[in-house]
Enzyme design. Sequence first.
Site, mmCIF file in Angstrom:
data_model
loop_
_atom_site.group_PDB
_atom_site.id
_atom_site.type_symbol
_atom_site.label_atom_id
_atom_site.label_comp_id
_atom_site.label_asym_id
_atom_site.label_seq_id
_atom_site.Cartn_x
_atom_site.Cartn_y
_atom_site.Cartn_z
ATOM 1 N N GLY A 1 66.683 10.704 0.763
ATOM 2 C CA GLY A 1 67.266 10.129 1.980
ATOM 3 C C GLY A 1 68.408 10.979 2.506
ATOM 4 N N TRP B 1 66.885 14.054 4.083
ATOM 5 C CA TRP B 1 66.296 13.698 5.373
ATOM 6 C C TRP B 1 67.310 13.867 6.496
ATOM 7 C CZ3 TRP B 1 67.764 9.892 8.855
ATOM 8 C CH2 TRP B 1 66.870 9.609 9.878
ATOM 9 N N HIS B 2 68.587 13.614 6.195
ATOM 10 C CA HIS B 2 69.613 13.680 7.231
ATOM 11 C C HIS B 2 69.927 15.102 7.673
ATOM 12 C CE1 HIS B 2 70.392 9.455 6.200
ATOM 13 N NE2 HIS B 2 71.026 9.384 7.349
ATOM 14 N N GLY B 3 69.673 16.068 6.829
ATOM 15 C CA GLY B 3 69.985 17.421 7.246
ATOM 16 C C GLY B 3 69.635 18.446 6.189
ATOM 17 N N PHE C 1 69.283 14.789 13.650
ATOM 18 C CA PHE C 1 68.525 14.416 12.465
ATOM 19 C C PHE C 1 67.069 14.147 12.817
ATOM 20 C CE2 PHE C 1 72.820 12.561 11.108
ATOM 21 C CZ PHE C 1 73.229 13.773 10.644
#
Length: 455
Positions: free
Chosen positions: A316, A319-321, A455
């Site tokens: 997770g 996933w953000h960066g 994102f």
Amino acid sequence: MLFHSATFLVFVTVLVALYWVTPWQRARLVLLFLSSLVFYGWRHWPSVFLLLGSIAVNYTVGRALETRKSKPLLALGITLNLSFLLFFKYGRFVVDQLIHLGALIGLDLHVPKPDAWMPLGISFFTFQVVAYLVDVYRRELPAERSLLVFAVFKSFFAQLVAGPIVRGKDLLPQLRSVVPFDVARVHRGAWLVLCGLFLKVGVADVLGDYVDYGWTVPDTLGINNAWLVVYAYAAQLLADFWGYSTMAVGLGLCFGLTLPINFDNPYGASSLREFWRRWHITLSIWLRDYLYISLGGGRVSKPRAAFNRLATMAIGGLWHGAGWNFVLWGVLHGLWMDLELVTEKARGRWPKWLGVFITFHVVVFLWIPFRAPSLDALTTMLTRMTSGPWDINTPAQTAVMTLAFLALQKPLFGLVRAERVDTLKPLAEVALAAAMVWLLLAYGSARQDFIYYVF
């Protein structure tokens, strides 16, 4: 085209009018699809071809999965979607790590780097269609037979770029139904659009100027300003993403569509697990249903369950960066959740306010690696927060706005509800709307993109 731009507000006003004067559902869907392509291609028109390709691939794979429940076919569909995401979002990061690894073992690698361009919202719409394919495979959702309906589901501009991540079972049936015009629903939608606009432009962007300055020169901050930068970022991020999600839900209502809420007073949570049930709710549900449970969830041994939580939060975070700071942020969330489970009985005897206080500050501290532009900036900020000099030049407006927003978040979440406008007396509604518009005109300006656009 940004939600908080004058161009977009004119665009959506005209679109809503055309949508409701169009009597045929198919024509409405065509209008939504074409307008979504215009919206998505406004900044970078080649992105439209990626979106169209994704629609074609996932529609075809979904229909095939309904005909034949095949794990290899599901794996192929997921791989194709993730390959787009990997190339555009993580390609340069992966190449950089390979070059760095090669240097450590004495190799001078010359690997071509992918273009730095990243399509808007690719993380969001990738997760959306992966969920769709898995639901079809699990027989929890029939594959959509209408290519037009599926195209609108995949491209609807209100939630295309930054969510909420809408499940097929929630949106597809709505797109197939002919919804009569309902002035009350459009009224609620317009209220949410205004509230979201105020959160973004009137709160997040104003705080963002100070936050950006602080992270640009963290070595110049006194201890009080360093703390203020960290608190202000917590407020900015909430106002920014909550503002976007609120506008998205409001825009959906303006077209007769109900989108899921994405925030529910997250800084009022008394544990980190509760925080993730309140913050970016649709992502939390996605991670739980399609990653955590697939890994075994909590139905396995305690060590394995702890690993599953840690892996889920690490992914997770990634996933953000494309950066190790995001991985660190996710891992620290997972470790704290595991610690919460170990100390659950002891924490059960605490007063709720203490749990809220501790959880809030855990979240605030974990936002530091999330926001830090580099490891040097991260360590500098932590140093200034703990051992810097006291700076008498604290900006009063930023401090007051930050503290007021954080202190008033609970009543604000009560006010920013679609149904809330129905309970307001007309004079109170006009007064609140006028106050927000006045504050926007007097103090706000569309300075920045929405944070989650990257994102």
